[in-house]
Design a protein around this motif. Structure first.
Motif, short mmCIF file in Angstrom:
data_model
loop_
_atom_site.label_atom_id
_atom_site.label_comp_id
_atom_site.label_asym_id
_atom_site.label_seq_id
_atom_site.Cartn_x
_atom_site.Cartn_y
_atom_site.Cartn_z
N SER A 104 1.64 5.18 -0.35
CA SER A 104 1.11 6.54 -0.33
C SER A 104 2.19 7.40 -0.95
O SER A 104 3.18 6.89 -1.43
N VAL A 132 0.94 8.27 14.19
CA VAL A 132 -0.25 9.12 14.10
C VAL A 132 -1.42 8.37 14.76
O VAL A 132 -1.28 7.21 15.12
N GLY A 178 3.93 9.20 0.90
CA GLY A 178 4.73 9.57 2.09
C GLY A 178 6.12 8.96 2.11
O GLY A 178 6.58 8.38 1.13
N ILE A 179 6.76 9.11 3.26
CA ILE A 179 8.13 8.65 3.41
C ILE A 179 8.18 7.16 3.74
O ILE A 179 9.06 6.43 3.30
N ASP A 180 7.20 6.70 4.51
CA ASP A 180 7.31 5.37 5.12
C ASP A 180 7.03 4.21 4.18
O ASP A 180 7.73 3.20 4.21
N SER A 181 5.98 4.33 3.36
CA SER A 181 5.61 3.15 2.58
C SER A 181 6.64 2.75 1.51
O SER A 181 6.88 1.55 1.34
N ARG A 185 -9.42 3.30 6.62
CA ARG A 185 -8.28 2.37 6.51
C ARG A 185 -8.75 0.93 6.40
O ARG A 185 -8.12 0.12 5.72
N ASP A 191 -2.37 13.61 0.12
CA ASP A 191 -2.70 12.19 -0.01
C ASP A 191 -4.15 12.02 0.43
O ASP A 191 -4.67 12.82 1.21
N CYS A 192 -4.80 10.95 -0.06
CA CYS A 192 -6.21 10.78 0.31
C CYS A 192 -6.40 10.61 1.82
O CYS A 192 -7.46 10.89 2.36
N CYS A 193 -5.33 10.16 2.50
CA CYS A 193 -5.45 9.98 3.96
C CYS A 193 -5.63 11.31 4.68
O CYS A 193 -6.07 11.33 5.83
N LEU A 233 0.88 -1.17 0.00
CA LEU A 233 0.00 0.00 0.00
C LEU A 233 0.91 1.21 0.00
O LEU A 233 1.55 1.52 1.01
N SER A 247 -4.01 6.99 13.69
CA SER A 247 -4.47 5.73 13.09
C SER A 247 -3.46 4.61 13.26
O SER A 247 -3.66 3.51 12.76
N PHE A 260 -4.39 4.56 -3.49
CA PHE A 260 -5.76 5.09 -3.48
C PHE A 260 -5.72 6.58 -3.80
O PHE A 260 -4.92 7.31 -3.22
N ILE A 315 1.63 -5.10 2.48
CA ILE A 315 2.72 -4.39 3.16
C ILE A 315 2.28 -2.96 3.39
O ILE A 315 1.75 -2.32 2.46
N THR A 316 2.46 -2.45 4.60
CA THR A 316 2.19 -1.03 4.84
C THR A 316 3.40 -0.37 5.50
O THR A 316 4.30 -1.04 6.00
N GLY A 317 3.38 0.95 5.52
CA GLY A 317 4.45 1.71 6.15
C GLY A 317 4.05 2.19 7.54
O GLY A 317 4.50 3.26 7.96
#
Ligand code: ATP
Ligand code: MG
Length: 389
Positions: free
Chosen positions: A186, A294, A188-191, A266, A344-346, A184, A296, A210, A286-288
């Motif tokens: 995004s 945060v 962002g930095i983590d995924s 989520r 991001d959609c989040c 998954l 969530s 997404f 796999i997620t970041g």
């Protein structure tokens, strides 16, 4: 002088009977990564993989650089190919090694002789070649304990090879040998870092992203494609599924309590990602996510999203601090792209006061207001696929 690249495979050596499968996959991955550089002959012999360029024009520095990012390689080195004849070794060594020895003060020679029919034994080879190099580079002295440069001469099956210290490889396992998983991703930095880490464990990565137009822009999607592209030197090509998410988010906003908006959103992501994963023969997501980064990502929130799907969810950065994740993002060159400021959609419709300890029963009750099956089916039918790399 004719050169090649020698590769030492890593952890695979532990895999017993599977070893051949791991090595063959690694060779296939190396072939793909070098394809656009020119023709190479790549083969294995006695636990070493040989990468021989088939033309003089091929950029070997670039080839070494690319192979340095291929998982499953513990160490690699450029080497000169010489005849299995000490006269040829003697004639070519000074010229080839000058690039390293000119600027060194101390050196030593190490010899390996896997071809036992070669008339000189290893200690004799070291002494003789050492003497030749001392003659050619009078400023040098020998230091067997802490030399600036170690010169290796290897007498192998087909030829002899000359090289200096090996470079560390990317480590891990060849991509594909552990199966496939859906990242998954995004913006962002983590995924992206999470994807890199799991590819290192031998997983072939596909990605799902997404989007919520018009709340998220075309730039945000481009950014995710760029991030995928930046992962390809490590992961190989990446199939990217883009899922339209606006309708689902709007429905959650309008029909569910604000404080569990993110958790429900989520959960929908996980369910849709699981369908995409199954369609693409992936065995895990796999997620970041990182604990408590945060709202969530508190344990209670993760508990609520985790039960939304049945596939294992791999969260390789779960216990890492942001600065540890950022360090890897720099290393794999995703950081600068990740910090581009596209929404991001989040972050669309984020509640002002999200519940940090949502209870599953409360979330499920809230979610039941939603016709989530129909919503997800509509999104699923509009998924678009891209192949990156
Ligand atoms: P990241 O830096 O990876 O964006 P984050 O710390 O910003 O993570 P969240 O935005 O809460 O955290 O997202 C947590 C995880 O959910 C992400 O790491 C990613 O795996 C997944 N995710 C978030 N947004 C999306 C998206 N638009 N598409 C696909 N996956 C997403
Ligand atoms: Mg994010």
């Amino acid at each position: 002088m004719k050169e090649l690249i020698l590769l030492k495979s890593g952890e695979m050596a532990l895999k017993g009977l599977n070893r051949s499968y791991f090595e063959d996959t690694l060779i296939r991955n190396c072939r793909r990564r070098l394809e656009s550089l020119g023709k190479f002959h790549i083969y294995k012999s006695q636990s070493t993989i040989y990468v021989e360029p088939q033309s003089e024009e091929i950029d070997l520095d670039e080839a070494v650089d690319r192979l340095g990012r291929v998982f499953g390689i513990a160490a690699l080195t450029r080497a000169a190919i010489v005849d299995k004849d000490f006269n040829d070794i003697k004639a070519k060594a000074p010229g080839y090694l000058a690039a390293w020895l000119d600027t060194a003060n101390t050196f030593k020679v190490e010899a390996k002789r896997s071809d036992k029919t070669f008339p000189m034994k290893s200690p004799e080879l070291c002494l003789e070649l050492g003497a030749v190099l001392l003659d050619a580079f009078p400023h040098l002295t020998v230091n067997v304990h802490e030399p600036d440069v170690t010169v290796y001469v290897e007498i192998r099956e087909k030829a002899a090879y000359l090289h200096v210290d090996q470079m560390r490889g990317a480590g891990g396992l060849p991509v594909g040998t552990s199966g496939s998983a859906t990242l998954l991703i995004s913006g962002g930095i983590d995924s992206p870092v999470a994807g890199y880490m799991m590819a290192k464990r031998g997983l072939q990565i596909m990605a799902v992203h997404f989007v919520s137009p018009p709340y998220t822009s075309e730039h945000a999607l481009e950014k995710v494609k760029t991030l995928c592209k930046k992962l390809t030197p490590y992961c190989g090509h990446i199939r990217l599924a883009v899922v339209p998410f606006t309708e689902i988010q709007v429905a959650i906003r309008d029909q569910c309590p604000e404080d569990v908006f993110t958790v429900i959103m989520r959960r929908c992501m996980m369910k849709l990602a699981e369908r995409v994963a199954a369609d693409n023969e992936c065995g895990a997501l796999i997620t970041g996510e990182s604990v408590a980064q945060v709202a969530s990502q508190t344990i209670s929130a993760i508990a609520c999203t985790d039960v939304a799907c049945r596939m294992p969810v791999l969260r390789p950065v779960i216990g890492m601090d942001k600065d540890e994740i950022v360090k890897i993002a720099y290393k794999i060159d995703t950081f600068e792209t990740s910090i581009l400021p596209y929404e991001d959609c989040c972050t669309v419709f984020t509640p002002r006061h999200p519940k940090t300890k949502p209870k599953l029963a409360y979330v499920e009750e809230a979610e039941s207001k939603l016709d989530s099956e129909a919503l997800m089916q509509r999104a699923y039918e509009k998924i678009e696929y891209f192949v990156i790399g």
